[in-house]
Design a protein around this motif. Sequence first.
Motif, PDB file in Angstrom:
ATOM      1  N   GLY A 115       0.810  -1.210   0.000  1.00 33.57           N
ATOM      2  CA  GLY A 115       0.000   0.000   0.000  1.00 33.57           C
ATOM      3  C   GLY A 115       0.841   1.256   0.000  1.00 33.57           C
ATOM      4  O   GLY A 115       0.528   2.237  -0.692  1.00 33.57           O
ATOM      5  N   LEU A 116       1.933   1.253   0.757  1.00 32.54           N
ATOM      6  CA  LEU A 116       2.815   2.420   0.795  1.00 32.54           C
ATOM      7  C   LEU A 116       3.527   2.610  -0.538  1.00 32.54           C
ATOM      8  O   LEU A 116       3.748   3.747  -0.979  1.00 32.54           O
ATOM      9  N   ALA A 117       3.914   1.497  -1.188  1.00 34.64           N
ATOM     10  CA  ALA A 117       4.542   1.597  -2.512  1.00 34.64           C
ATOM     11  C   ALA A 117       3.580   2.224  -3.510  1.00 34.64           C
ATOM     12  O   ALA A 117       3.972   3.060  -4.339  1.00 34.64           O
TER      13      ALA A 117
ATOM     14  N   PHE B 171      13.484   4.050  -2.341  1.00 34.09           N
ATOM     15  CA  PHE B 171      13.854   3.804  -0.954  1.00 34.09           C
ATOM     16  C   PHE B 171      14.488   2.414  -0.814  1.00 34.09           C
ATOM     17  O   PHE B 171      13.995   1.562  -0.079  1.00 34.09           O
ATOM     18  N   PRO B 172      15.583   2.156  -1.525  1.00 37.45           N
ATOM     19  CA  PRO B 172      16.241   0.854  -1.408  1.00 37.45           C
ATOM     20  C   PRO B 172      16.931   0.708  -0.059  1.00 37.45           C
ATOM     21  O   PRO B 172      17.195   1.695   0.639  1.00 37.45           O
ATOM     22  N   TYR B 173      17.232  -0.525   0.304  1.00 40.07           N
ATOM     23  CA  TYR B 173      17.972  -0.787   1.532  1.00 40.07           C
ATOM     24  C   TYR B 173      19.300  -0.034   1.485  1.00 40.07           C
ATOM     25  O   TYR B 173      20.027  -0.095   0.481  1.00 40.07           O
ATOM     26  N   ASP B 174      19.617   0.694   2.540  1.00 34.56           N
ATOM     27  CA  ASP B 174      20.847   1.474   2.561  1.00 34.56           C
ATOM     28  C   ASP B 174      21.671   1.204   3.821  1.00 34.56           C
ATOM     29  O   ASP B 174      22.478   2.045   4.243  1.00 34.56           O
TER      30      ASP B 174
ATOM     31  N   TYR C  28      12.306  -0.428   8.799  1.00 30.91           N
ATOM     32  CA  TYR C  28      12.492  -0.070   7.383  1.00 30.91           C
ATOM     33  C   TYR C  28      11.176   0.396   6.758  1.00 30.91           C
ATOM     34  O   TYR C  28      11.117   1.436   6.080  1.00 30.91           O
ATOM     35  N   VAL C  29      10.097  -0.354   6.990  1.00 30.60           N
ATOM     36  CA  VAL C  29       8.803   0.005   6.403  1.00 30.60           C
ATOM     37  C   VAL C  29       8.302   1.328   6.977  1.00 30.60           C
ATOM     38  O   VAL C  29       7.772   2.181   6.251  1.00 30.60           O
ATOM     39  N   ARG C  30       8.493   1.531   8.275  1.00 39.50           N
ATOM     40  CA  ARG C  30       8.010   2.779   8.885  1.00 39.50           C
ATOM     41  C   ARG C  30       8.862   3.974   8.463  1.00 39.50           C
ATOM     42  O   ARG C  30       8.341   5.089   8.332  1.00 39.50           O
ATOM     43  N   ARG C  31      10.149   3.765   8.231  1.00 44.62           N
ATOM     44  CA  ARG C  31      10.979   4.850   7.687  1.00 44.62           C
ATOM     45  C   ARG C  31      10.521   5.215   6.283  1.00 44.62           C
ATOM     46  O   ARG C  31      10.487   6.384   5.910  1.00 44.62           O
ATOM     47  N   PHE C  32      10.141   4.198   5.517  1.00 43.61           N
ATOM     48  CA  PHE C  32       9.630   4.435   4.164  1.00 43.61           C
ATOM     49  C   PHE C  32       8.351   5.265   4.219  1.00 43.61           C
ATOM     50  O   PHE C  32       8.184   6.234   3.466  1.00 43.61           O
TER      51      PHE C  32
ATOM     52  N   PHE D 262       9.447  -7.582  -1.281  1.00 41.27           N
ATOM     53  CA  PHE D 262      10.070  -6.260  -1.304  1.00 41.27           C
ATOM     54  C   PHE D 262      10.744  -5.970  -2.639  1.00 41.27           C
ATOM     55  O   PHE D 262      10.882  -4.826  -3.044  1.00 41.27           O
ATOM     56  N   GLY D 263      11.189  -7.008  -3.325  1.00 39.59           N
ATOM     57  CA  GLY D 263      11.939  -6.807  -4.553  1.00 39.59           C
ATOM     58  C   GLY D 263      11.106  -6.513  -5.783  1.00 39.59           C
ATOM     59  O   GLY D 263      11.619  -5.964  -6.756  1.00 39.59           O
ATOM     60  N   GLY D 264       9.820  -6.853  -5.781  1.00 39.48           N
ATOM     61  CA  GLY D 264       9.022  -6.708  -6.993  1.00 39.48           C
ATOM     62  C   GLY D 264       7.777  -5.855  -6.873  1.00 39.48           C
ATOM     63  O   GLY D 264       7.166  -5.499  -7.884  1.00 39.48           O
ATOM     64  N   VAL D 265       7.390  -5.517  -5.648  1.00 41.72           N
ATOM     65  CA  VAL D 265       6.122  -4.803  -5.479  1.00 41.72           C
ATOM     66  C   VAL D 265       6.185  -3.400  -6.072  1.00 41.72           C
ATOM     67  O   VAL D 265       5.161  -2.857  -6.527  1.00 41.72           O
ATOM     68  N   ALA D 266       7.374  -2.780  -6.134  1.00 40.43           N
ATOM     69  CA  ALA D 266       7.479  -1.414  -6.660  1.00 40.43           C
ATOM     70  C   ALA D 266       7.064  -1.348  -8.127  1.00 40.43           C
ATOM     71  O   ALA D 266       6.387  -0.399  -8.543  1.00 40.43           O
ATOM     72  N   GLU D 267       7.468  -2.334  -8.912  1.00 40.70           N
ATOM     73  CA  GLU D 267       7.117  -2.330 -10.338  1.00 40.70           C
ATOM     74  C   GLU D 267       5.619  -2.468 -10.534  1.00 40.70           C
ATOM     75  O   GLU D 267       5.029  -1.806 -11.397  1.00 40.70           O
ATOM     76  N   ASP D 268       4.993  -3.333  -9.738  1.00 42.58           N
ATOM     77  CA  ASP D 268       3.541  -3.489  -9.851  1.00 42.58           C
ATOM     78  C   ASP D 268       2.829  -2.217  -9.402  1.00 42.58           C
ATOM     79  O   ASP D 268       1.835  -1.796 -10.006  1.00 42.58           O
ATOM     80  N   ALA D 269       3.318  -1.606  -8.314  1.00 45.42           N
ATOM     81  CA  ALA D 269       2.718  -0.353  -7.833  1.00 45.42           C
ATOM     82  C   ALA D 269       2.844   0.744  -8.876  1.00 45.42           C
ATOM     83  O   ALA D 269       1.902   1.520  -9.094  1.00 45.42           O
TER      84      ALA D 269
END
Length: 439
Positions: A29-31, A77-80, A96-100, A403-410
């Motif tokens: 949802g955040l993505a 917002f990749p892992y840093d 991580y999710v809450r920082r995002f 975490f690796g693929g949801v951004a593209e779908d969003a």
Amino acid sequence: MQVSPESQAADQHEVEQRAVVVVGGGQAGLAAAACLQRRGIRPLVLERHRVAHAWEQQRWDSFCLVTPNWQCRLPDFPYDGEDPDGFMGRDEIVAYVRRFAAAIGADVREGVQVERLAQQGGSYVLSTSDGTIEAAHVIVATGGYHTPRRHPQAQRLPASVLQLDARDYRRPDQLPAGAVLVVGSGQSGCQIAEDLFLAGRRVHLSVGSAPRSPRRYRGKDVVDWLDRMGYYSMPISEHPDPRVVRGKTNHYLTGRDGGREIDLRRHASNGMVLHGRLQELGPQRIRFGGDLAASLDQADAVYARIRASIDSYIERAGLEAPEEPPYEPCWHPPAGAGDELDLGGEPLAAVIWCTGYRSDFSWIEVPVFDGSGHPAHDRGVSPSPGLYFLGLPWLHTWGSGRFGGVAEDADHLAETIRLRLQLTDIRHERLECTALLGS
């Protein structure tokens, strides 16, 4: 009873109007919110509990990702952190999710439950614990794992046996003293059984048909190889078995202790008691099927195929990689037609059900579901204009629910919504021009 025009106007005033509502405040949802905001669209995100609730409240204390941290690629917002090849633990994932969520500044309302979603004309009405909202577009990002499954005979166990679902297990000392039966050998089942076993508990594990994966092979984490080979980005339309892949159990392995394989045969040789698939429950005994050997062999066959596919990739690409010997089983179950666990001879302290989840979209009163209750969609776009789904396993690719693929779908859904909103604006402008010309 007649309703006065004044009352009708008051009721209408109480309905909040939104262009886009996202249901679910997890990473999916955040993505979606982040990708929409890139396009100048600010959605309202409704979260029943708190952002990252499932990660925080439905995972055990030693839980960690099974994919390396570098695969955490939320939008912009990749892992840093300092350990890209490591595996974040539960609390790190929550942070991580809450920082995002804080970084994107999304309009998130926590503690709001959506009780009903229905269609009204060309829009959707969401009845929530915080009032009624009308939206032209709704993204359902609640995942697909809602209601835990248990064996239909679970109630036959003695009342003295504590029964927990995987999402309610936290740590070994949470359970009363005594033997524990874990039912199910997917990722959760194997990891929970191992968590208990490493703590010195007497563990019985009912093994099913879940496949297993290597952790590292020929110098790299297997996720690294599979990512290079395009497995995570392969569309479901190109999968050799698209009709059943969405319901398949994930491969078991772990990110614990820096990441390693889970070899149930080795655990059995060290004292974990393995059984076949659970067949019958009763107050005095539990009966298991005689399929343990076949299940272990099947899991090993998948393990070997993954290795072989990596070998082929290395050869085709002409890469240099260290050789590794083939896997050799260190333990075999005794021959037999099944076995029983005598609860009189060895009382159980607890049973932990790791037998999967059912989807529950009963709150959505829109005809977009198939006969099994799963939403029909094309990469998250449902047949009902303006209704979308995100974060489901194999929504589009193997990485869709991760975490690796949801951004593209969003991003795909956000662009779809942008184009539809633009088309709606164009239509409104034409209608206004038509009205002006006709006046």
